[in-house]
Design a protein around this motif. Structure first.
Motif, mmCIF file in Angstrom:
data_model
loop_
_atom_site.group_PDB
_atom_site.id
_atom_site.type_symbol
_atom_site.label_atom_id
_atom_site.label_comp_id
_atom_site.label_asym_id
_atom_site.label_seq_id
_atom_site.Cartn_x
_atom_site.Cartn_y
_atom_site.Cartn_z
ATOM 1 N N VAL A 81 0.852 -1.191 0.000
ATOM 2 C CA VAL A 81 0.000 0.000 0.000
ATOM 3 C C VAL A 81 0.885 1.237 0.000
ATOM 4 O O VAL A 81 2.061 1.179 0.368
ATOM 5 N N LEU A 82 0.299 2.345 -0.426
ATOM 6 C CA LEU A 82 1.055 3.587 -0.557
ATOM 7 C C LEU A 82 0.529 4.646 0.396
ATOM 8 O O LEU A 82 -0.678 4.775 0.603
ATOM 9 N N GLU A 83 1.458 5.396 0.966
ATOM 10 C CA GLU A 83 1.160 6.630 1.670
ATOM 11 C C GLU A 83 1.920 7.724 0.936
ATOM 12 O O GLU A 83 2.700 7.438 0.023
ATOM 13 N N ALA A 84 1.718 8.950 1.292
ATOM 14 C CA ALA A 84 2.404 10.047 0.609
ATOM 15 C C ALA A 84 3.919 9.864 0.723
ATOM 16 O O ALA A 84 4.487 9.992 1.803
ATOM 17 N N GLY A 85 4.544 9.516 -0.381
ATOM 18 C CA GLY A 85 5.994 9.411 -0.440
ATOM 19 C C GLY A 85 6.584 8.098 0.045
ATOM 20 O O GLY A 85 7.793 7.900 -0.062
ATOM 21 N N ARG A 86 5.762 7.172 0.551
ATOM 22 C CA ARG A 86 6.318 5.951 1.138
ATOM 23 C C ARG A 86 5.507 4.712 0.773
ATOM 24 O O ARG A 86 4.318 4.782 0.460
ATOM 25 N N ILE A 87 6.199 3.580 0.841
ATOM 26 C CA ILE A 87 5.588 2.272 0.613
ATOM 27 C C ILE A 87 5.418 1.574 1.959
ATOM 28 O O ILE A 87 6.330 1.585 2.784
ATOM 29 N N ARG A 88 4.269 0.966 2.152
ATOM 30 C CA ARG A 88 4.030 0.159 3.347
ATOM 31 C C ARG A 88 3.659 -1.253 2.914
ATOM 32 O O ARG A 88 2.939 -1.440 1.926
ATOM 33 N N LEU A 89 4.145 -2.234 3.645
ATOM 34 C CA LEU A 89 3.791 -3.632 3.420
ATOM 35 C C LEU A 89 3.073 -4.159 4.653
ATOM 36 O O LEU A 89 3.378 -3.750 5.775
ATOM 37 N N ASN A 90 2.135 -5.067 4.432
ATOM 38 C CA ASN A 90 1.460 -5.674 5.580
ATOM 39 C C ASN A 90 0.968 -7.069 5.228
ATOM 40 O O ASN A 90 0.837 -7.413 4.048
ATOM 41 N N ARG A 91 0.714 -7.840 6.272
ATOM 42 C CA ARG A 91 0.170 -9.187 6.088
ATOM 43 C C ARG A 91 -1.279 -9.216 6.583
ATOM 44 O O ARG A 91 -1.700 -10.128 7.281
ATOM 45 N N GLY A 92 -2.028 -8.188 6.193
ATOM 46 C CA GLY A 92 -3.438 -8.111 6.540
ATOM 47 C C GLY A 92 -4.236 -9.219 5.886
ATOM 48 O O GLY A 92 -3.698 -10.056 5.146
ATOM 49 N N PRO A 93 -5.534 -9.257 6.150
ATOM 50 C CA PRO A 93 -6.389 -10.317 5.599
ATOM 51 C C PRO A 93 -6.295 -10.391 4.075
ATOM 52 O O PRO A 93 -6.095 -9.367 3.397
ATOM 53 N N LYS A 94 -6.446 -11.589 3.547
ATOM 54 C CA LYS A 94 -6.457 -11.754 2.101
ATOM 55 C C LYS A 94 -7.640 -11.007 1.501
ATOM 56 O O LYS A 94 -8.701 -10.875 2.117
ATOM 57 N N VAL A 95 -7.440 -10.492 0.322
ATOM 58 C CA VAL A 95 -8.473 -9.798 -0.434
ATOM 59 C C VAL A 95 -8.682 -10.577 -1.720
ATOM 60 O O VAL A 95 -7.710 -10.876 -2.422
ATOM 61 N N HIS A 96 -9.911 -10.940 -2.013
ATOM 62 C CA HIS A 96 -10.195 -11.801 -3.172
ATOM 63 C C HIS A 96 -9.396 -13.106 -3.073
ATOM 64 O O HIS A 96 -8.858 -13.602 -4.068
ATOM 65 N N HIS A 97 -9.284 -13.600 -1.859
ATOM 66 C CA HIS A 97 -8.611 -14.881 -1.583
ATOM 67 C C HIS A 97 -7.117 -14.843 -1.864
ATOM 68 O O HIS A 97 -6.495 -15.897 -2.037
ATOM 69 N N THR A 98 -6.524 -13.661 -1.919
ATOM 70 C CA THR A 98 -5.094 -13.606 -2.216
ATOM 71 C C THR A 98 -4.410 -12.482 -1.453
ATOM 72 O O THR A 98 -5.027 -11.503 -1.048
ATOM 73 N N ARG A 99 -3.133 -12.648 -1.238
ATOM 74 C CA ARG A 99 -2.265 -11.623 -0.635
ATOM 75 C C ARG A 99 -0.874 -11.860 -1.208
ATOM 76 O O ARG A 99 -0.300 -12.916 -0.949
ATOM 77 N N PRO A 100 -0.356 -10.965 -2.028
ATOM 78 C CA PRO A 100 -0.834 -9.601 -2.286
ATOM 79 C C PRO A 100 -2.049 -9.557 -3.215
ATOM 80 O O PRO A 100 -2.259 -10.470 -4.023
ATOM 81 N N ALA A 101 -2.809 -8.482 -3.076
ATOM 82 C CA ALA A 101 -3.953 -8.211 -3.939
ATOM 83 C C ALA A 101 -3.853 -6.788 -4.468
ATOM 84 O O ALA A 101 -3.183 -5.936 -3.877
ATOM 85 N N ALA A 102 -4.550 -6.562 -5.582
ATOM 86 C CA ALA A 102 -4.466 -5.250 -6.232
ATOM 87 C C ALA A 102 -5.293 -4.183 -5.546
ATOM 88 O O ALA A 102 -4.872 -3.027 -5.458
ATOM 89 N N ASP A 103 -6.478 -4.534 -5.071
ATOM 90 C CA ASP A 103 -7.367 -3.506 -4.523
ATOM 91 C C ASP A 103 -6.735 -2.697 -3.385
ATOM 92 O O ASP A 103 -6.874 -1.468 -3.363
ATOM 93 N N PRO A 104 -6.043 -3.312 -2.422
ATOM 94 C CA PRO A 104 -5.411 -2.482 -1.384
ATOM 95 C C PRO A 104 -4.417 -1.468 -1.957
ATOM 96 O O PRO A 104 -4.366 -0.318 -1.505
ATOM 97 N N LEU A 105 -3.636 -1.879 -2.952
ATOM 98 C CA LEU A 105 -2.691 -0.959 -3.591
ATOM 99 C C LEU A 105 -3.430 0.150 -4.310
ATOM 100 O O LEU A 105 -3.127 1.347 -4.129
ATOM 101 N N PHE A 106 -4.403 -0.209 -5.132
ATOM 102 C CA PHE A 106 -5.110 0.780 -5.940
ATOM 103 C C PHE A 106 -5.823 1.810 -5.057
ATOM 104 O O PHE A 106 -5.755 3.014 -5.312
ATOM 105 N N ILE A 107 -6.510 1.324 -4.038
ATOM 106 C CA ILE A 107 -7.280 2.223 -3.173
ATOM 107 C C ILE A 107 -6.361 3.161 -2.406
ATOM 108 O O ILE A 107 -6.613 4.368 -2.307
ATOM 109 N N SER A 108 -5.265 2.620 -1.878
ATOM 110 C CA SER A 108 -4.336 3.472 -1.131
ATOM 111 C C SER A 108 -3.673 4.497 -2.047
ATOM 112 O O SER A 108 -3.471 5.655 -1.659
ATOM 113 N N ALA A 109 -3.339 4.101 -3.270
ATOM 114 C CA ALA A 109 -2.739 5.037 -4.221
ATOM 115 C C ALA A 109 -3.705 6.168 -4.544
ATOM 116 O O ALA A 109 -3.323 7.349 -4.592
ATOM 117 N N ALA A 110 -4.975 5.820 -4.768
ATOM 118 C CA ALA A 110 -5.982 6.840 -5.080
ATOM 119 C C ALA A 110 -6.117 7.847 -3.948
ATOM 120 O O ALA A 110 -6.186 9.058 -4.177
#
Length: 197
Positions: A81-110
């Motif tokens: 996931v993205l914050e202003a100027g930085r990358i964060r990684l986490n082992r949160g719950p799977k999204v769409h049965h997978t981790r990594p998933a695109a939605d957490p990245l896309f939403i955080s970037a937006a």
């Protein structure tokens, strides 16, 4: 401000990814973030993409600054996931049965970068990326999907088309050309370079 490009792919997405990164010039000013559904399995994706790319390609690392002209790949078993100027990684719950998933990245970037974001969904199964593209568009970003008819697995792009009305549905060759041109421009209002297809 340079662009933030977020790309999702799964089954059948490797060759499109290789073609896209191969098209980006060595002085490319945008930052690229890639999620592929690799789960917890060992992956050589950064090395494979680096064979085709002029840019630096590596697995993302937690709490590292975002640099222009770099390609960051979500590492096995971790959401990126993205914050202003930085990358964060986490082992949160799977999204769409997978981790990594695109939605957490896309939403955080937006949420962090608004209209500076370009979201791309390539070949893959399930519906990952569709919700993320909706949020990117909601925040003023640009969303593009691979043509389902040329996708090895059309589910991800087809779901995004059905839910999100993307700015463009393009061949891989046209996505590569679009990112090469539009990703090199400063952020501006509107997406006139994208022809609806």
């Amino acid at each position: 401000m340079s662009k933030i490009i977020v790309i999702a792919a799964s089954a059948g997405g490797l060759e499109p990814l290789r073609r896209i990164v191969a098209a980006l010039p060595c002085a490319f000013p945008s930052s690229i973030f890639i999620v592929v559904h690799i789960g917890d399995h060992r992956s050589d994706l950064p090395q494979i993409l680096s064979w085709s790319s002029r840019l630096n390609v590596a697995f993302a690392k937690h709490d590292r600054p975002i640099r222009p002209g770099h390609i960051y790949v979500a590492p096995p078993g971790q959401h990126m996931v993205l914050e202003a100027g930085r990358i964060r990684l986490n082992r949160g719950p799977k999204v769409h049965h997978t981790r990594p998933a695109a939605d957490p990245l896309f939403i955080s970037a937006a949420k962090a970068y608004g209209k500076s974001v370009i979201g791309v969904v390539l070949s893959g199964g399930d519906s990952d990326g569709a919700e993320g593209l909706r949020v990117i568009k909601e925040h003023g970003g640009c969303v593009v999907v691979q043509k389902p008819e040329e996708s090895f697995n059309p589910s991800m792009p087809a779901t995004a088309i059905a839910r999100d009305h993307p700015d463009a549905c393009l061949s891989v060759a046209d996505i590569a050309r679009f990112l090469q041109a539009y990703g090199s421009e400063p952020t501006r209002t509107g997406h006139s370079l994208v022809d609806r297809k």
